[in-house]
Design a protein around this motif. Structure first.
Motif, PDB file in Angstrom:
ATOM      1  N   TYR A  63     -27.841 -42.340 -25.152  1.00 46.68           N
ATOM      2  CA  TYR A  63     -26.665 -41.710 -25.778  1.00 46.68           C
ATOM      3  C   TYR A  63     -26.668 -42.098 -27.125  1.00 46.68           C
ATOM      4  CZ  TYR A  63     -21.753 -40.250 -26.656  1.00 46.68           C
ATOM      5  OH  TYR A  63     -20.664 -39.641 -27.236  1.00 46.68           O
ATOM      6  N   THR A  64     -27.276 -43.174 -27.599  1.00 48.35           N
ATOM      7  CA  THR A  64     -27.313 -43.666 -29.008  1.00 48.35           C
ATOM      8  C   THR A  64     -28.583 -43.345 -29.730  1.00 48.35           C
ATOM      9  OG1 THR A  64     -28.148 -45.866 -28.169  1.00 48.35           O
ATOM     10  CG2 THR A  64     -25.736 -45.617 -28.478  1.00 48.35           C
ATOM     11  N   ASP A  65     -29.446 -42.635 -29.037  1.00 49.84           N
ATOM     12  CA  ASP A  65     -30.702 -42.285 -29.634  1.00 49.84           C
ATOM     13  C   ASP A  65     -30.678 -41.027 -30.374  1.00 49.84           C
ATOM     14  OD1 ASP A  65     -31.676 -44.401 -28.174  1.00 49.84           O
ATOM     15  OD2 ASP A  65     -32.700 -43.232 -26.752  1.00 49.84           O
ATOM     16  N   SER A  66     -31.609 -41.073 -31.469  1.00 47.59           N
ATOM     17  CA  SER A  66     -31.880 -39.678 -32.246  1.00 47.59           C
ATOM     18  C   SER A  66     -32.978 -38.888 -31.655  1.00 47.59           C
ATOM     19  CB  SER A  66     -32.021 -39.837 -33.529  1.00 47.59           C
ATOM     20  OG  SER A  66     -31.299 -40.924 -34.140  1.00 47.59           O
ATOM     21  N   VAL A  67     -32.763 -37.535 -31.505  1.00 48.46           N
ATOM     22  CA  VAL A  67     -33.345 -36.533 -31.141  1.00 48.46           C
ATOM     23  C   VAL A  67     -33.968 -35.446 -32.057  1.00 48.46           C
ATOM     24  CG1 VAL A  67     -32.623 -36.855 -28.515  1.00 48.46           C
ATOM     25  CG2 VAL A  67     -31.403 -35.175 -30.177  1.00 48.46           C
ATOM     26  N   ARG A  68     -35.032 -34.841 -31.919  1.00 45.43           N
ATOM     27  CA  ARG A  68     -35.442 -33.730 -32.511  1.00 45.43           C
ATOM     28  C   ARG A  68     -35.429 -32.507 -31.531  1.00 45.43           C
ATOM     29  NH1 ARG A  68     -39.911 -35.096 -36.400  1.00 45.43           N
ATOM     30  NH2 ARG A  68     -38.002 -35.263 -37.681  1.00 45.43           N
ATOM     31  N   VAL A  69     -34.642 -31.420 -31.648  1.00 46.63           N
ATOM     32  CA  VAL A  69     -34.638 -30.513 -30.817  1.00 46.63           C
ATOM     33  C   VAL A  69     -35.030 -29.046 -31.393  1.00 46.63           C
ATOM     34  CG1 VAL A  69     -33.277 -31.749 -29.112  1.00 46.63           C
ATOM     35  CG2 VAL A  69     -32.094 -30.159 -30.889  1.00 46.63           C
ATOM     36  N   SER A  70     -35.277 -27.950 -30.689  1.00 46.22           N
ATOM     37  CA  SER A  70     -35.497 -26.931 -31.089  1.00 46.22           C
ATOM     38  C   SER A  70     -34.685 -26.057 -30.020  1.00 46.22           C
ATOM     39  CB  SER A  70     -36.892 -26.198 -31.107  1.00 46.22           C
ATOM     40  OG  SER A  70     -36.832 -24.975 -31.282  1.00 46.22           O
ATOM     41  N   TYR A  71     -33.869 -24.803 -30.408  1.00 47.69           N
ATOM     42  CA  TYR A  71     -32.966 -24.261 -29.445  1.00 47.69           C
ATOM     43  C   TYR A  71     -32.814 -23.050 -29.793  1.00 47.69           C
ATOM     44  CZ  TYR A  71     -29.536 -25.152 -32.870  1.00 47.69           C
ATOM     45  OH  TYR A  71     -28.796 -25.106 -34.010  1.00 47.69           O
ATOM     46  N   GLN A  96     -29.961 -36.396 -22.285  1.00 51.57           N
ATOM     47  CA  GLN A  96     -30.323 -37.772 -21.482  1.00 51.57           C
ATOM     48  C   GLN A  96     -31.103 -37.687 -20.300  1.00 51.57           C
ATOM     49  OE1 GLN A  96     -26.612 -40.468 -22.273  1.00 51.57           O
ATOM     50  NE2 GLN A  96     -25.786 -38.771 -22.521  1.00 51.57           N
ATOM     51  N   HIS A  97     -31.496 -36.700 -19.776  1.00 51.37           N
ATOM     52  CA  HIS A  97     -32.244 -36.255 -18.613  1.00 51.37           C
ATOM     53  C   HIS A  97     -33.708 -35.724 -19.005  1.00 51.37           C
ATOM     54  CE1 HIS A  97     -29.466 -37.489 -15.216  1.00 51.37           C
ATOM     55  NE2 HIS A  97     -28.546 -36.981 -16.327  1.00 51.37           N
ATOM     56  N   MET A  98     -33.715 -35.334 -20.165  1.00 54.63           N
ATOM     57  CA  MET A  98     -35.031 -34.620 -20.706  1.00 54.63           C
ATOM     58  C   MET A  98     -36.245 -35.715 -20.980  1.00 54.63           C
ATOM     59  SD  MET A  98     -33.668 -31.260 -22.945  1.00 54.63           S
ATOM     60  CE  MET A  98     -35.211 -30.285 -22.798  1.00 54.63           C
ATOM     61  N   HIS A  99     -37.492 -35.336 -20.874  1.00 51.27           N
ATOM     62  CA  HIS A  99     -38.360 -35.898 -21.544  1.00 51.27           C
ATOM     63  C   HIS A  99     -39.229 -35.286 -22.555  1.00 51.27           C
ATOM     64  CE1 HIS A  99     -38.609 -37.123 -17.006  1.00 51.27           C
ATOM     65  NE2 HIS A  99     -37.791 -38.024 -17.630  1.00 51.27           N
ATOM     66  N   LEU A 100     -39.941 -35.863 -23.127  1.00 47.49           N
ATOM     67  CA  LEU A 100     -40.669 -35.608 -24.450  1.00 47.49           C
ATOM     68  C   LEU A 100     -41.491 -34.269 -24.023  1.00 47.49           C
ATOM     69  CD1 LEU A 100     -41.051 -36.268 -27.436  1.00 47.49           C
ATOM     70  CD2 LEU A 100     -43.108 -37.192 -26.556  1.00 47.49           C
ATOM     71  N   ASP A 101     -41.187 -33.319 -24.675  1.00 47.00           N
ATOM     72  CA  ASP A 101     -41.963 -31.857 -24.565  1.00 47.00           C
ATOM     73  C   ASP A 101     -41.299 -31.126 -23.591  1.00 47.00           C
ATOM     74  OD1 ASP A 101     -43.524 -32.240 -27.081  1.00 47.00           O
ATOM     75  OD2 ASP A 101     -44.860 -33.205 -25.930  1.00 47.00           O
ATOM     76  N   ASP A 102     -40.409 -31.648 -22.986  1.00 38.66           N
ATOM     77  CA  ASP A 102     -39.600 -30.587 -21.992  1.00 38.66           C
ATOM     78  C   ASP A 102     -38.938 -29.645 -22.664  1.00 38.66           C
ATOM     79  OD1 ASP A 102     -40.250 -31.966 -19.594  1.00 38.66           O
ATOM     80  OD2 ASP A 102     -38.323 -32.927 -19.218  1.00 38.66           O
ATOM     81  N   ARG A 103     -38.987 -28.286 -22.031  1.00 37.63           N
ATOM     82  CA  ARG A 103     -38.105 -27.121 -22.503  1.00 37.63           C
ATOM     83  C   ARG A 103     -37.417 -26.625 -21.413  1.00 37.63           C
ATOM     84  NH1 ARG A 103     -38.364 -21.798 -24.208  1.00 37.63           N
ATOM     85  NH2 ARG A 103     -40.219 -21.054 -23.288  1.00 37.63           N
ATOM     86  N   TRP A 104     -36.074 -26.829 -21.544  1.00 38.17           N
ATOM     87  CA  TRP A 104     -35.072 -26.235 -20.560  1.00 38.17           C
ATOM     88  C   TRP A 104     -34.290 -25.112 -20.776  1.00 38.17           C
ATOM     89  CZ3 TRP A 104     -32.617 -31.607 -18.074  1.00 38.17           C
ATOM     90  CH2 TRP A 104     -33.757 -32.237 -17.637  1.00 38.17           C
ATOM     91  N   ARG A 105     -33.620 -24.572 -19.697  1.00 37.59           N
ATOM     92  CA  ARG A 105     -32.714 -23.702 -20.028  1.00 37.59           C
ATOM     93  C   ARG A 105     -31.314 -24.231 -19.321  1.00 37.59           C
ATOM     94  NH1 ARG A 105     -33.982 -17.804 -18.940  1.00 37.59           N
ATOM     95  NH2 ARG A 105     -35.251 -18.118 -20.968  1.00 37.59           N
ATOM     96  N   ILE A 158     -25.477 -20.832 -23.093  1.00 40.52           N
ATOM     97  CA  ILE A 158     -26.864 -20.844 -22.291  1.00 40.52           C
ATOM     98  C   ILE A 158     -27.759 -21.384 -23.528  1.00 40.52           C
ATOM     99  CG2 ILE A 158     -28.557 -19.644 -21.075  1.00 40.52           C
ATOM    100  CD1 ILE A 158     -26.007 -17.559 -20.285  1.00 40.52           C
ATOM    101  N   PHE A 159     -28.194 -22.232 -23.318  1.00 43.52           N
ATOM    102  CA  PHE A 159     -29.228 -22.738 -24.366  1.00 43.52           C
ATOM    103  C   PHE A 159     -30.768 -23.063 -23.868  1.00 43.52           C
ATOM    104  CE2 PHE A 159     -25.296 -24.538 -26.055  1.00 43.52           C
ATOM    105  CZ  PHE A 159     -25.714 -24.121 -27.484  1.00 43.52           C
ATOM    106  N   ASP A 160     -31.840 -22.393 -24.458  1.00 46.11           N
ATOM    107  CA  ASP A 160     -33.244 -22.822 -24.326  1.00 46.11           C
ATOM    108  C   ASP A 160     -33.539 -23.885 -25.247  1.00 46.11           C
ATOM    109  OD1 ASP A 160     -33.181 -20.656 -22.474  1.00 46.11           O
ATOM    110  OD2 ASP A 160     -34.638 -19.367 -23.618  1.00 46.11           O
ATOM    111  N   VAL A 161     -33.751 -25.072 -24.761  1.00 43.80           N
ATOM    112  CA  VAL A 161     -33.984 -26.232 -25.363  1.00 43.80           C
ATOM    113  C   VAL A 161     -35.106 -27.082 -25.300  1.00 43.80           C
ATOM    114  CG1 VAL A 161     -32.977 -28.568 -25.982  1.00 43.80           C
ATOM    115  CG2 VAL A 161     -31.391 -26.424 -25.367  1.00 43.80           C
ATOM    116  N   ALA A 162     -35.931 -27.275 -26.374  1.00 47.90           N
ATOM    117  CA  ALA A 162     -37.138 -28.312 -26.179  1.00 47.90           C
ATOM    118  C   ALA A 162     -36.842 -29.311 -27.018  1.00 47.90           C
ATOM    119  CB  ALA A 162     -38.102 -27.364 -27.128  1.00 47.90           C
ATOM    120  N   LEU A 163     -37.160 -30.647 -26.262  1.00 47.94           N
ATOM    121  CA  LEU A 163     -37.010 -31.895 -26.862  1.00 47.94           C
ATOM    122  C   LEU A 163     -38.430 -32.213 -27.382  1.00 47.94           C
ATOM    123  CD1 LEU A 163     -35.472 -34.582 -27.271  1.00 47.94           C
ATOM    124  CD2 LEU A 163     -36.372 -35.211 -25.005  1.00 47.94           C
TER     125      LEU A 163
END
Length: 209
Positions: free
Chosen positions: A97-105, A153-162, A186-191
Motif C-alpha cells: 500500500y505504501t509503494d510507488s507504482v508505474r501503470v498503464s491503463y 496489491q495482488h499484481m506482479h510485475l508485467d501483469d496486465r489485468w482487466r 472497468i480497467f485494463d491495467v498493466a503493472l
C-alpha cells in the motif's frame, strides 16, 4: 504519442492532486443523457453477472476482497473486485500500500447502446496496448481509489489485468467529471514497474523501448 501525450500529462497532474483517482480524459464522441437512464440498477445488475463469469472463466478469473477487510470482517459483494488476467508477467512480488507504482491503463464504463465496448473515460494509450508506445502514470498505491489499490496489491510485475470495480469502491454515489454516479469501472491495467517505500521510480525514458 500524438494528442494522447498532452492529455496524459494533464491526467497525471490531476491524478496526484488531492490524492484523487483517475480522471476524465475521455473519448471525443459524446455520451448522451439517456445512456445513463436507470444507471444504478443497470450497474448493479452488470456487476452481479460477474459471479457467473468467475464460475465459468477458469483460472483467468479471480475475485479479490477489499484490502482493508480481513478474514473476520463481514463483507458484501461490494467489498470485492473481479479481475480477468489478460497477460501474466514473470514477477513474484506485489506492491504494498505504501509503494510507488508505474501503470498503464484504459478505463471504461459498462456497455451501452452507443458504446457497446463501454465508454472510455480515461486512457494512457490509443488503439491496442503496446508496452513500447504506451503512456504511463506514476503514483503511490495509497493514492488510488480502494478498488484499484486492491488490485495493485495482488499484481506482479508485467501483469496486465482487466479489473471490474463496483461503484462502492470507486466514485460511489457522486458524479466525477464524466464518470456518472453509481458507475462500475472497468480497467485494463498493466503493472510496468514498482518500488518500495521512499524509493523513486527510474525515469521512463531510460526503460522505454
Amino acid at each position: 504519442m500524438k494528442s494522447v501525450g498532452l492529455r496524459m500529462l494533464l491526467c497525471a497532474a490531476l491524478l496526484i492532486a488531492h490524492c484523487s483517482f483517475l480522471i476524465s480524459c475521455s473519448e471525443s464522441d459524446e455520451v448522451t443523457d439517456n445512456e445513463f437512464s436507470n444507471w444504478q440498477a443497470r450497474n448493479e445488475a452488470y456487476f452481479a453477472t460477474l459471479e457467473d463469469s468467475l464460475s465459468r472463466g477458469g483460472s483467468a478469473w479471480k475475485k479479490i476482497k477489499l484490502f482493508t477487510k480481513d478474514e473476520n470482517t463481514a463483507t458484501t459483494n461490494a467489498d470485492y473486485i473481479y479481475i480477468k488476467v489478460l497477460e501474466q508477467g514473470d514477477g513474484t512480488m506485489s506492491p504494498l500500500y505504501t509503494d510507488s507504482v508505474r501503470v498503464s491503463y484504459r478505463g471504461r464504463l459498462i456497455p451501452t447502446t452507443n458504446h457497446p465496448q463501454g465508454y472510455v473515460f480515461d486512457e494512457t494509450y490509443e488503439g491496442n496496448y503496446s508496452r513500447s508506445t504506451t503512456g504511463i502514470v506514476d503514483n503511490k498505491v495509497s493514492n488510488f481509489r480502494d478498488g484499484f489499490a486492491t488490485a495493485l496489491q495482488h499484481m506482479h510485475l508485467d501483469d496486465r489485468w482487466r479489473i471490474y470495480i463496483p461503484y462502492q469502491l470507486g466514485y460511489g454515489t457522486s458524479d466525477y467529471l464524466n464518470i456518472p454516479a453509481y458507475s462500475v469501472m472497468i480497467f485494463d491495467v498493466a503493472l510496468i514497474d514498482f518500488v518500495t517505500g521512499s524509493e523513486s521510480l527510474e525515469p521512463w525514458a531510460s526503460r522505454h523501448w
